[in-house]
Scaffold this motif. Structure first.
Motif, PDB file in Angstrom:
ATOM      1  N   UNK A 124      -4.803  11.937  -4.242  1.00 56.43           N
ATOM      2  CA  UNK A 124      -4.158  10.620  -4.244  1.00 56.43           C
ATOM      3  C   UNK A 124      -2.719  10.698  -3.746  1.00 56.43           C
ATOM      4  N   UNK A 125      -1.989  11.743  -4.116  1.00 56.60           N
ATOM      5  CA  UNK A 125      -0.588  11.855  -3.690  1.00 56.60           C
ATOM      6  C   UNK A 125      -0.465  11.910  -2.166  1.00 56.60           C
ATOM      7  N   UNK A 126      -1.291  12.721  -1.519  1.00 57.99           N
ATOM      8  CA  UNK A 126      -1.236  12.831  -0.058  1.00 57.99           C
ATOM      9  C   UNK A 126      -1.653  11.512   0.589  1.00 57.99           C
ATOM     10  N   UNK A 127      -2.662  10.868   0.027  1.00 56.18           N
ATOM     11  CA  UNK A 127      -3.148   9.590   0.550  1.00 56.18           C
ATOM     12  C   UNK A 127      -2.058   8.525   0.447  1.00 56.18           C
ATOM     13  N   UNK A 128      -1.356   8.483  -0.698  1.00 55.38           N
ATOM     14  CA  UNK A 128      -0.270   7.521  -0.871  1.00 55.38           C
ATOM     15  C   UNK A 128       0.891   7.823   0.069  1.00 55.38           C
ATOM     16  N   UNK A 129       1.188   9.110   0.273  1.00 60.85           N
ATOM     17  CA  UNK A 129       2.260   9.462   1.195  1.00 60.85           C
ATOM     18  C   UNK A 129       1.923   9.006   2.608  1.00 60.85           C
ATOM     19  N   UNK A 130       0.689   9.230   3.019  1.00 58.06           N
ATOM     20  CA  UNK A 130       0.283   8.841   4.372  1.00 58.06           C
ATOM     21  C   UNK A 130       0.278   7.330   4.544  1.00 58.06           C
ATOM     22  N   UNK A 131      -0.221   6.612   3.566  1.00 58.49           N
ATOM     23  CA  UNK A 131      -0.436   5.176   3.736  1.00 58.49           C
ATOM     24  C   UNK A 131       0.676   4.307   3.156  1.00 58.49           C
ATOM     25  N   UNK A 132       0.923   4.409   1.872  1.00 55.20           N
ATOM     26  CA  UNK A 132       1.956   3.572   1.256  1.00 55.20           C
ATOM     27  C   UNK A 132       3.346   3.980   1.746  1.00 55.20           C
ATOM     28  N   UNK A 133       3.705   5.236   1.547  1.00 49.77           N
ATOM     29  CA  UNK A 133       5.029   5.685   2.002  1.00 49.77           C
ATOM     30  C   UNK A 133       5.129   5.629   3.520  1.00 49.77           C
ATOM     31  N   UNK A 134       4.048   5.959   4.213  1.00 47.17           N
ATOM     32  CA  UNK A 134       4.060   5.896   5.674  1.00 47.17           C
ATOM     33  C   UNK A 134       4.322   4.487   6.186  1.00 47.17           C
ATOM     34  N   UNK A 135       3.709   3.509   5.548  1.00 53.71           N
ATOM     35  CA  UNK A 135       3.946   2.121   5.949  1.00 53.71           C
ATOM     36  C   UNK A 135       5.381   1.712   5.654  1.00 53.71           C
ATOM     37  N   UNK A 136       5.906   2.153   4.525  1.00 56.29           N
ATOM     38  CA  UNK A 136       7.308   1.844   4.210  1.00 56.29           C
ATOM     39  C   UNK A 136       8.253   2.516   5.205  1.00 56.29           C
ATOM     40  N   UNK A 137       7.921   3.733   5.632  1.00 58.37           N
ATOM     41  CA  UNK A 137       8.734   4.395   6.673  1.00 58.37           C
ATOM     42  C   UNK A 137       8.682   3.582   7.967  1.00 58.37           C
ATOM     43  N   UNK A 138       7.499   3.090   8.313  1.00 64.96           N
ATOM     44  CA  UNK A 138       7.340   2.279   9.526  1.00 64.96           C
ATOM     45  C   UNK A 138       8.128   0.972   9.405  1.00 64.96           C
ATOM     46  N   UNK A 139       8.028   0.308   8.273  1.00 66.62           N
ATOM     47  CA  UNK A 139       8.780  -0.937   8.056  1.00 66.62           C
ATOM     48  C   UNK A 139      10.277  -0.700   8.173  1.00 66.62           C
ATOM     49  N   UNK A 140      10.760   0.357   7.569  1.00 71.22           N
ATOM     50  CA  UNK A 140      12.187   0.679   7.607  1.00 71.22           C
ATOM     51  C   UNK A 140      12.637   1.003   9.027  1.00 71.22           C
ATOM     52  N   UNK A 141      11.831   1.788   9.741  1.00 66.81           N
ATOM     53  CA  UNK A 141      12.168   2.116  11.131  1.00 66.81           C
ATOM     54  C   UNK A 141      12.204   0.847  11.984  1.00 66.81           C
ATOM     55  N   UNK A 142      11.239  -0.049  11.760  1.00 65.93           N
ATOM     56  CA  UNK A 142      11.197  -1.310  12.512  1.00 65.93           C
ATOM     57  C   UNK A 142      12.427  -2.156  12.204  1.00 65.93           C
TER      58      UNK A 142
END
Length: 174
Positions: free
Chosen positions: A89-107
């Motif tokens: 679950x931790x890796x999945x959350x990093x890829x998806x939840x945190x990854x999306x937040x990284x994308x939002x922040x970069x945007x």
């Protein structure tokens, strides 16, 4: 006027349709893709950025100069959306939840004004008795997948209110 759109998940099932329509409308498409992704079969030029949602440099390159982001990517066990996190679950959350937040922040940091997110009807585990399932229906996820989608929808609202980004979620169903 939207001229350049950054797309995640472009090589996926939905992504191929989205990219085809953007290209049909003469939009410049820049897409994030893992190196092993099948990039063939597109009806026009796509600028490919090698990477994934955990690669900050790739995310910044993807959104630099874009007018909009269409976020369709979702990392999961093959063939499984609900339950797609598997045993990590931790890796999945990093890829998806945190990854999306990284994308939002970069945007946001790149000045991208529009952000569209592919959500899911999984934000609803059930329909309340006597109610139609519509946008006013309370969310009630009963899977990690649904909870992830609800969380990102909430962050989209916060980015819209605090940063002025125009955001939208599409709750697709199968």
């Amino acid at each position: 006027m939207i001229e350049t759109v950054a797309v995640t998940g472009a090589t996926g099932y939905v992504g191929r349709f989205v990219v085809a329509e953007l290209l049909r409308q003469d939009v410049v498409v820049r897409a994030l893709a893992r190196t092993q992704s099948d990039r063939s079969g597109f009806n026009g030029p796509v600028t490919w950025i090698d990477g994934h949602l955990r690669a900050d440099d790739a995310l910044h390159t993807l959104v630099d100069g874009a007018d909009a982001v269409v976020h369709l990517a979702f990392e999961h066990l093959p063939g499984r959306y609900r339950g797609g996190e598997g045993d990590d679950l931790d890796a999945w959350l990093d890829a998806n939840l945190s990854g999306t937040l990284r994308l939002l922040t970069a945007a946001r940091d790149a000045g991208v004004e529009h952000f569209l997110f592919l959500s899911s009807r999984a934000v609803f585990s059930r329909t309340e008795p006597g109610r139609m399932l519509d946008e006013s229906h309370p969310v009630s996820p009963d899977t990690h997948y649904g909870a992830y989608k609800v969380a990102i929808e909430a962050f989209l609202q916060s980015f819209a209110k605090t940063d002025g980004m125009r955001t939208a979620s599409l709750r697709a169903t199968g």
